[in-house]
Design a protein around this motif. Structure first.
Motif, PDB file in Angstrom:
ATOM      1  N   UNK A 144       0.883  -1.286  -0.025  1.00  0.00           N
ATOM      2  CA  UNK A 144      -0.017   0.091  -0.049  1.00  0.00           C
ATOM      3  C   UNK A 144       0.895   1.176   0.185  1.00  0.00           C
ATOM      4  N   UNK A 145       0.581   2.273  -0.664  1.00  0.00           N
ATOM      5  CA  UNK A 145       1.220   3.437  -0.906  1.00  0.00           C
ATOM      6  C   UNK A 145       2.531   3.578  -1.651  1.00  0.00           C
ATOM      7  N   UNK A 146       3.032   2.574  -2.097  1.00  0.00           N
ATOM      8  CA  UNK A 146       4.417   2.076  -2.781  1.00  0.00           C
ATOM      9  C   UNK A 146       4.227   2.408  -4.266  1.00  0.00           C
ATOM     10  N   UNK A 147       4.082   3.632  -4.622  1.00  0.00           N
ATOM     11  CA  UNK A 147       3.932   3.912  -5.941  1.00  0.00           C
ATOM     12  C   UNK A 147       5.004   4.643  -6.460  1.00  0.00           C
ATOM     13  N   UNK A 148       5.038   5.056  -7.800  1.00  0.00           N
ATOM     14  CA  UNK A 148       6.064   5.997  -8.529  1.00  0.00           C
ATOM     15  C   UNK A 148       6.033   7.314  -7.900  1.00  0.00           C
ATOM     16  N   UNK A 149       7.130   7.975  -7.689  1.00  0.00           N
ATOM     17  CA  UNK A 149       7.092   9.409  -7.422  1.00  0.00           C
ATOM     18  C   UNK A 149       6.464  10.217  -8.604  1.00  0.00           C
ATOM     19  N   UNK A 150       6.873  10.016  -9.763  1.00  0.00           N
ATOM     20  CA  UNK A 150       6.343  10.544 -10.899  1.00  0.00           C
ATOM     21  C   UNK A 150       5.294  10.018 -11.690  1.00  0.00           C
ATOM     22  N   UNK A 157       7.501   0.411  -9.415  1.00  0.00           N
ATOM     23  CA  UNK A 157       8.362   0.908  -8.746  1.00  0.00           C
ATOM     24  C   UNK A 157       9.518  -0.264  -8.715  1.00  0.00           C
ATOM     25  N   UNK A 158       9.321  -1.462  -9.701  1.00  0.00           N
ATOM     26  CA  UNK A 158      10.209  -2.453  -9.671  1.00  0.00           C
ATOM     27  C   UNK A 158      10.464  -2.632 -11.353  1.00  0.00           C
ATOM     28  N   UNK A 159      12.013  -2.607 -11.495  1.00  0.00           N
ATOM     29  CA  UNK A 159      12.610  -3.006 -12.624  1.00  0.00           C
ATOM     30  C   UNK A 159      13.437  -4.022 -12.753  1.00  0.00           C
ATOM     31  N   UNK A 169      14.144  -2.167  -6.527  1.00  0.00           N
ATOM     32  CA  UNK A 169      13.016  -1.090  -6.522  1.00  0.00           C
ATOM     33  C   UNK A 169      13.642  -0.058  -6.556  1.00  0.00           C
ATOM     34  N   UNK A 170      12.703   0.878  -7.266  1.00  0.00           N
ATOM     35  CA  UNK A 170      12.968   2.414  -7.641  1.00  0.00           C
ATOM     36  C   UNK A 170      11.997   3.087  -7.410  1.00  0.00           C
ATOM     37  N   UNK A 171      11.993   3.872  -6.510  1.00  0.00           N
ATOM     38  CA  UNK A 171      10.933   4.633  -5.959  1.00  0.00           C
ATOM     39  C   UNK A 171      10.689   6.177  -7.276  1.00  0.00           C
ATOM     40  N   UNK A 172      11.742   6.388  -7.703  1.00  0.00           N
ATOM     41  CA  UNK A 172      11.926   7.505  -8.643  1.00  0.00           C
ATOM     42  C   UNK A 172      11.905   6.721 -10.025  1.00  0.00           C
TER      43      UNK A 172
END
Length: 528
Positions: A144-150, A157-159, A169-172
Motif C-alpha cells: 500500500x502506498x508504494x507507487x512511483x514518485x512521478x 517501482x520495480x525494474x 526497487x526504484x521509487x523514482x
C-alpha cells in the motif's frame, strides 16, 4: 589538491541573508560548449554576493547522464567533466569563502544511478556485501502506498535487471535504484562520501528526499528510523566539521518535520507545507491559510530551522493540499492544461504564474519577511520566465539571463541545448529580462531583492522572535512583527486598510499610504 582552510566567520546557520541555489549546467558557460560549469559560477560570484547570499547551494555536480538533472548520480565523489575539475571546484569554494559565502552540496541519500560502481558490483552478485546496498526481489512486490514518485512517467517501482536476474526497487525513475538506508554499510558509505566533500571545503549538505529515504520498502529490513539515522549522521559528520550544516528536504507534515529538527538532527528543513499554504492563500486572497500553516510549524520547528521558498526548479508540488484546495490553486495559477504535472502540481515559473508584476514583487518581499531563511533559485531575483513547450519539469528551468545578447550572456556557443525557446522571444526573453539591465534600474526585481536582503540582515531577522497579527478587518493582509519592526503584505487584488500600522515609519514599501495597502501592496515598517 590543497585543503581549503579559509572559511566565513559568520555563524553557519541560520543565515542572516539568503540561500542561493544554482543549477551548474544552466548558470554560466565559461568554455563555450553550451553547458554551464564551475568556472562560470566562480566568475559570477560578485553577483551572488551582491544579492546578500550567505550560502551557495550547488545542485548536483556529480558525474551523471543528467536524465534527472543530475540526481541520477554515477559517482558521489567525482565532478561531471562538463562542469570542470576538482581544481575548478577548489577555486569556486575559495572564491565563495573569500566573500563570506558558504557552500552546500546535495547529498543524494535515496538512490544512485544504475551506472554507479556500487550498483555495477551489486548486479554481479546481489547476495554480496555491495549487493545488499540495494533492494531486490525475485518477483515485484506490491505494498500500500508504494507507487512511483512521478505518476505517468513510471508504471511500476520495480525494474528487472538481466545481469542480476532479479527485480530492484526504484521509487523514482527506473534508472535510479533505491539504496537500503537500513544497511549499516550504506550509512558508512554515505558518511565517507560526505567526509570527502567536507575535506574539499564544503560547509554543508542539502539532504535530498530526507524522509522518503527512510521509509520501508516492501521487503524486510529496508526501513530506517529517521531519528536514529540523522542523529548518527550528525554525530559522524560533526567529527569532521563541528559546524557542518545539514538541511533536509522534507515534503512532509509538521510531526515528521519535528523529528528531523529535534535535538538539532538537522539545522533546517526545506519545508513544503508553508509553500503549499502560500499558494492557497494567494489563490483565495486570504492570509488564513498562511496563519494555519505557521501555527503548525511553530509547534514543530523553530523559525530559525526553516528554509522557505516560493518556487523551486521542479514542479510546484501541491501534494499537501486537499484535492479541492489544489483545484482552487490550479484555477487561479494553472493557465491551461499543459501547465499541470503528475496530477498534483504546476510546472510554471514563479513570475509568469503571478500574472501581475505587483503580485510577483509582493511575494518576493513576503519570502524575506516570513519566519525562517529565504531560498532563491538562480534567476528568480530577475523574475525569469518559463516555457511550457518543453516537456516535464524542465519547463521552469531556463538558463540564467545575464544580458540582452543572443544567448543572454549565458554562453558564446552558437548552439546551447539548454536554452529554452521562450528565452528568445516573449515577455521574459533575454532582451526584456536580464541582470545587466536590472542592475542599472533601481525599480527592478534585482534591486528589490538586494534591498530586501540588506534590510533583513540589518534588522537581524534571522534570530529574532517573530509574532503574527491576524487582522479580522483586513483578512487579505499578513502582518508579522519582530523587535520594533512590522511587515504587512496584501495578498489581495483590492486595497486593504491596516490602521494597526498607523504612524509607523516606512523603511521599504510599495503601494502603502500610511494606513492602506493597495492591491498586492507591502510595507516594512519601523514602529516607535
Amino acid at each position: 589538491m590543497s585543503h581549503v582552510t579559509a572559511r566565513p566567520r559568520s555563524r553557519a546557520w541560520p543565515p542572516q541573508g539568503l540561500v542561493y541555489g544554482v543549477d551548474p549546467s544552466r548558470f554560466q558557460d565559461s568554455d563555450d560548449d553550451g553547458i554551464g560549469d564551475l568556472p562560470g559560477i566562480t566568475g559570477r560570484l560578485d553577483h551572488i554576493a551582491a544579492l546578500g547570499a550567505d550560502w551557495l547551494w550547488l545542485l548536483p555536480i556529480y558525474p551523471s547522464l543528467r536524465r534527472d538533472n543530475g540526481y541520477d548520480v554515477d559517482d558521489h565523489e567525482g565532478i561531471d567533466a562538463r562542469f570542470g575539475t576538482l581544481e575548478d571546484f577548489a577555486k569556486l569554494v575559495e572564491g565563495c569563502h573569500a566573500r563570506g559565502i558558504r557552500v552546500m552540496l546535495d547529498l543524494v541519500l535515496h538512490h544512485t544511478s544504475e551506472r554507479h560502481p556500487w550498483f555495477q558490483a551489486a548486479r554481479r552478485d546481489r547476495h554480496s556485501r555491495t549487493g545488499a546496498y540495494y533492494i531486490w526481489a525475485d518477483e515485484p512486490l506490491d505494498a500500500p502506498g508504494d507507487g512511483p514518485v512521478f505518476p505517468g512517467e513510471e508504471d511500476s517501482v520495480w525494474a528487472f535487471d538481466d545481469e542480476a536476474g532479479a527485480w530492484y526497487h526504484h521509487q523514482f525513475y527506473g534508472f535510479q535504484p533505491d539504496l537500503n538506508r537500513a544497511n549499516d554499510d550504506v550509512f558508512d558509505e554515505l558518511v565517507r562520501v560526505a567526509t570527502v566533500w567536507l575535506r574539499r571545503g564544503v560547509d554543508g549538505f542539502r539532504l535530498d528526499a530526507a524522509m522518503p529515504a527512510m521509509r520501508s520498502k516492501p521487503t524486510e529490513g529496508t526501513g530506517a528510523d529517521p531519528a536514529r539515522f540523522y542523529d548518527r549522521l550528525r554525530e559522524r559528520l560533526s567529527e569532521v566539521r563541528s559546524d557542518v550544516a545539514l538541511v533536509a528536504e522534507a515534503d512532509v507534515g509538521a510531526d515528521e518535520l519535528a523529528v528531523l529538527a529535534d535535538h538539532r538532527r538537522v539545522d533546517a528543513v526545506l519545508d513544503f507545507s508553508l509553500n503549499n499554504a502560500m499558494f492557497l492563500a494567494l489563490a483565495r486572497e486570504q492570509a488564513a491559510p498562511l496563519h494555519g500553516a505557521l501555527d503548525e510549524l511553530d509547534r514543530a520547528v523553530a523559525a530559525s530551522a526553516r528554509l522557505n521558498f516560493v518556487r523551486n526548479v521542479d514542479e510546484l508540488d501541491l501534494d499537501q493540499l486537499t484535492d479541492s484546495e489544489r483545484q482552487e490553486v490550479f484555477a487561479v495559477f494553472g493557465g491551461g492544461p499543459d501547465a499541470f504535472l503528475y496530477g498534483r502540481g504546476l510546472r510554471r515559473g514563479w513570475a509568469p504564474m503571478m500574472g501581475d508584476e505587483r503580485r510577483f514583487r509582493m511575494t518576493l518581499s513576503l519570502l524575506f519577511a516570513l519566519p525562517g531563511a529565504p531560498l532563491l533559485m538562480y534567476g528568480q531575483e530577475l523574475g525569469i520566465g518559463d516555457d511550457l513547450s518543453v516537456d516535464g519539469r524542465d519547463a521552469c528551468r531556463p538558463v540564467m539571463q545575464w544580458s540582452a545578447a543572443r544567448t543572454g550572456g549565458f554562453t558564446r556557443a552558437p548552439d546551447a541545448p539548454l536554452i529554452l525557446p521562450a528565452q528568445h522571444s516573449g515577455p521574459y526573453d533575454f532582451r526584456r529580462v536580464n541582470a545587466r539591465a536590472q542592475a542599472a534600474d533601481p525599480g527592478s526585481p534585482l534591486a528589490l531583492t538586494r534591498s530586501l536582503a540588506q534590510l533583513r540582515r540589518r534588522i537581524g531577522l534571522a534570530t529574532l522572535p517573530m509574532k503574527r497579527h491576524p487582522l479580522p478587518n483586513s483578512p487579505s493582509v499578513l502582518a508579522l512583527s519582530a523587535d520594533g519592526y512590522l511587515t504587512v503584505h496584501n495578498l489581495g487584488s483590492t486595497p486593504a486598510e491596516v490602521f494597526e500600522a498607523y504612524g509607523a515609519e516606512p523603511v521599504l514599501a510599495e503601494r502603502w499610504n500610511g494606513h492602506r495597502l493597495g492591491p498586492y501592496g507591502f510595507a516594512w515598517l519601523r514602529r516607535s
